[in-house]
Design a protein around this motif. Structure first.
Motif, PDB file in Angstrom:
ATOM      1  N   PRO A  78       5.880   1.617  -6.677  1.00 16.49           N
ATOM      2  CA  PRO A  78       6.085   2.715  -5.710  1.00 16.49           C
ATOM      3  C   PRO A  78       5.268   3.977  -5.980  1.00 16.49           C
ATOM      4  CG  PRO A  78       8.196   1.801  -6.459  1.00 16.49           C
ATOM      5  CD  PRO A  78       7.141   1.250  -7.356  1.00 16.49           C
ATOM      6  N   ILE A 108       4.717   6.934  -3.183  1.00 16.20           N
ATOM      7  CA  ILE A 108       5.392   8.230  -3.288  1.00 16.20           C
ATOM      8  C   ILE A 108       4.379   9.366  -3.212  1.00 16.20           C
ATOM      9  CG2 ILE A 108       6.732   9.719  -4.830  1.00 16.20           C
ATOM     10  CD1 ILE A 108       8.111   7.168  -5.866  1.00 16.20           C
ATOM     11  N   ASN A 133       4.327  12.082  -0.333  1.00 10.30           N
ATOM     12  CA  ASN A 133       4.948  13.316  -0.825  1.00 10.30           C
ATOM     13  C   ASN A 133       4.068  14.098  -1.790  1.00 10.30           C
ATOM     14  OD1 ASN A 133       7.734  12.902   0.376  1.00 10.30           O
ATOM     15  ND2 ASN A 133       7.576  11.058  -0.895  1.00 10.30           N
TER      16      ASN A 133
END
Length: 569
Positions: free
Chosen positions: A538, A542, A546
């Protein structure tokens, strides 16, 4: 005080807005030329001896120096030029009392590395990438000589493997100390020193009579070779504009990742020849390095602009006997000990305080550790499962080259996505293919793990390796480009942090590879690696969604963005 405005009006009364050249003899300086336009904030002075621009001390800063290192107290006070409503005044005092005039390249000056011709840029890039190729191939080529080395030096396989780890250790730790030397001497001398050191260590290893000599020489060789790898990125940044660096950086990544598979292709067959074996693997590598060393003075020019300006300033002072001519780096540089201290501590600081640096470093560190496990395990896997000889095992390393070339080819698509989406996505536009690579890496590991059976064709193992290396290449390249975009003037420290994690993992992982395979078997050991890769999968997603918000919460990142905004103004 001498009023220049009247002289300017006499020379060019009908064109007050036009740049005018005025010849003025100074009692300390030879003839200089000043070009002036009304309302300008700077007078550009060009001495006869050098075709450069001179600027007063006020408001200038060396862009190649880390802003955090600069101390304004070291900058000479400035009071030289005042320009108001088209009237310029120059205060004439003794030369010793004058503030410095900082030299800069004129626009289009071919001495400025960024203005080198494209053929010259590509020649420098090719030779720099060749040095990375030599450094990376040396890591894996060494392993192919284990069989004859163990007999000749009466050592164990584990002792021989320590040589692989020590090479990676030299790669990871020593650049923290040596990276700052380019601030003092420039990049070109370090290419000479690195090549000479690596070449001498080849001789030491080839003539060694015990394993201890080999291990010490391998560590020192890694220390010298690390300068090749760490400076190439800086060299590319010196001569290519940011929007042009995608392709040169791709070649650099091919040399770093694919180069690891270059040496073993021939080293395995050298090892099989009873008249050559492990010592001649070292001699051949030494001959190639000697050829590279011959090319360095012919092709590799100094690419650090601040060092070139410093040399020009010294020459100007000598020819004019005027100490006012200076390069900004001469007054803004800090002590070498301070540079080394910052070089050693800031990467650790970024690793512990910056989520972006920490997450990417952990991710690439794990992948690089598995990468070195793969280098260590290929021989035992293919010998045990499929009965390959040493020459055939070396040929299997061509998968490293194939995986890198696949990554290189698809990077053109990544560059297209970056140019298209950078206005809206920012640095995260570098991560499109990286998200795909996060899936490819564990897939390659699982294929490799579950192909270690005698009834499964050996080609399946190579497919798993190629998929893993394809993903590794994409991630490796993304680490450099993404962190460089995110951290601007501090990118070198951010990259040093990930390099430290990456090479420490490469140091540790090979030391337990054989023991792990003996305990868990090839199947389950590689499955474990694949599961850990899934846990880390991930990270790019991410950051992709973000990343800006994560960086905005970091004090350090905010300082970097403010610094870049100030520079932009």
């Amino acid at each position: 005080m001498i009023n220049i405005a009247a002289a300017l009006n006499q020379i060019c009364p009908s064109h007050p807005s036009r740049h005018v050249d005025l010849m003025k003899n100074d009692q300390e300086n030879k003839t200089t030329v000043a070009s002036l336009s009304p309302g300008a904030s700077t007078i550009f002075v060009e001495p006869e001896v050098e075709d450069v621009i001179l600027k007063p001390a006020e408001g200038v800063r060396e862009s190649n120096i880390d802003p955090m290192l600069l101390s304004s107290s070291k900058r000479p006070n400035s009071k030289e030029y005042n320009v108001k409503e088209g009237v310029a005044e120059i205060e004439i005092e003794s030369t010793e009392q004058h503030d410095p005039l900082y030299i800069e390249f004129e626009q289009g000056d071919l001495r400025n590395p960024i203005n080198f011709s494209r053929s010259k840029k590509w020649a420098i890039t090719a030779l720099a990438c060749f040095s990375t190729l030599l450094a990376s191939s040396n890591a894996s080529t060494y392993n192919l000589g284990f069989d004859s080395m163990m007999v000749d030096l009466n050592c164990t396989e584990f002792q021989a493997t320590v040589g692989l780890s020590l090479y990676a250790l030299g790669f990871g730790i020593v650049p923290l100390v040596t990276a700052s030397f380019s601030e003092e001497v420039g990049r070109q001398p370090l290419y000479y020193i690195s090549a000479t050191g690596v070449l001498l260590m080849y001789i030491a290893i080839a003539l060694a009579h015990n394993i201890q000599t080999v291990l010490i020489a391998r560590f020192i060789q890694g220390a010298f070779g690390s300068t090749w790898a760490t400076m190439v990125g800086g060299t590319i940044a010196d001569i290519w504009q940011s929007y042009e660096r995608g392709l040169p950086m791709s070649f650099f990544a091919v040399a770093a990742v694919g180069g690891t598979g270059f040496g073993p292709i021939y080293a395995g067959w050298v090892e099989m020849n009873p008249r050559l074996q492990w010592r001649w693997i070292q001699w051949i590598q030494m001959i190639i390095t000697g050829f590279y060393l011959v090319l360095v003075p012919l092709i590799m020019k100094e690419t650090r602009s601040s060092i070139i300006l410093m040399r020009i300033a010294k020459r100007m002072r000598k020819e004019t006997r005027n100490p006012r001519y200076r390069a900004r780096i001469e007054d803004e540089r800090v002590k070498l000990s301070t540079l080394i201290w910052v070089s050693c501590t800031r990467p650790i600081h970024l690793l512990t305080t910056e989520p972006v640096v920490a997450s990417f470093s952990i991710w690439i560190g794990f992948i690089w550790g598995v990468f070195f496990c793969l280098i260590e395990s290929v021989g035992s896997v293919f010998r045990t499962v499929h009965g390959f000889n040493t020459g055939q095992v070396g040929t299997i390393f061509v998968t490293f080259v194939i995986g890198s070339l696949l990554g290189f080819s698809t990077n053109f698509f990544q560059e297209h996505l970056y140019r298209q989406n950078y206005p809206t996505r920012g640095p995260e536009a570098r991560l499109y293919l990286t998200c795909c690579a996060a899936i490819l890496v564990p897939c390659g590991m699982f294929i490799y793990a579950w192909s270690t059976f005698t009834y499964v064709p050996w080609i399946a193992l190579t497919i798993g390796m190629t998929v893993f290396l394809y993903g590794t290449f994409i991630i490796y390249l993304a680490v450099f480009t993404y962190l460089a975009d995110c951290y601007g003037p501090f990118a070198s420290s951010a990259l040093a942090g990930q390099s430290l994690c990456r090479n420490l993992a490469a140091t540790v992982f090979p030391l337990f590879t054989q023991q792990m395979y003996a305990k868990l078997s090839y199947k389950w050991a590689n499955t474990l690696f694949g599961c850990i890769a899934c846990v880390l999968m991930p990270i790019p997603f991410i950051l992709f969604f973000n990343g800006p918000r994560i960086r905005s919460r970091s004090k350090f990142s905010r300082a970097v963005m403010q610094s870049l905004q100030i520079d932009g103004k």
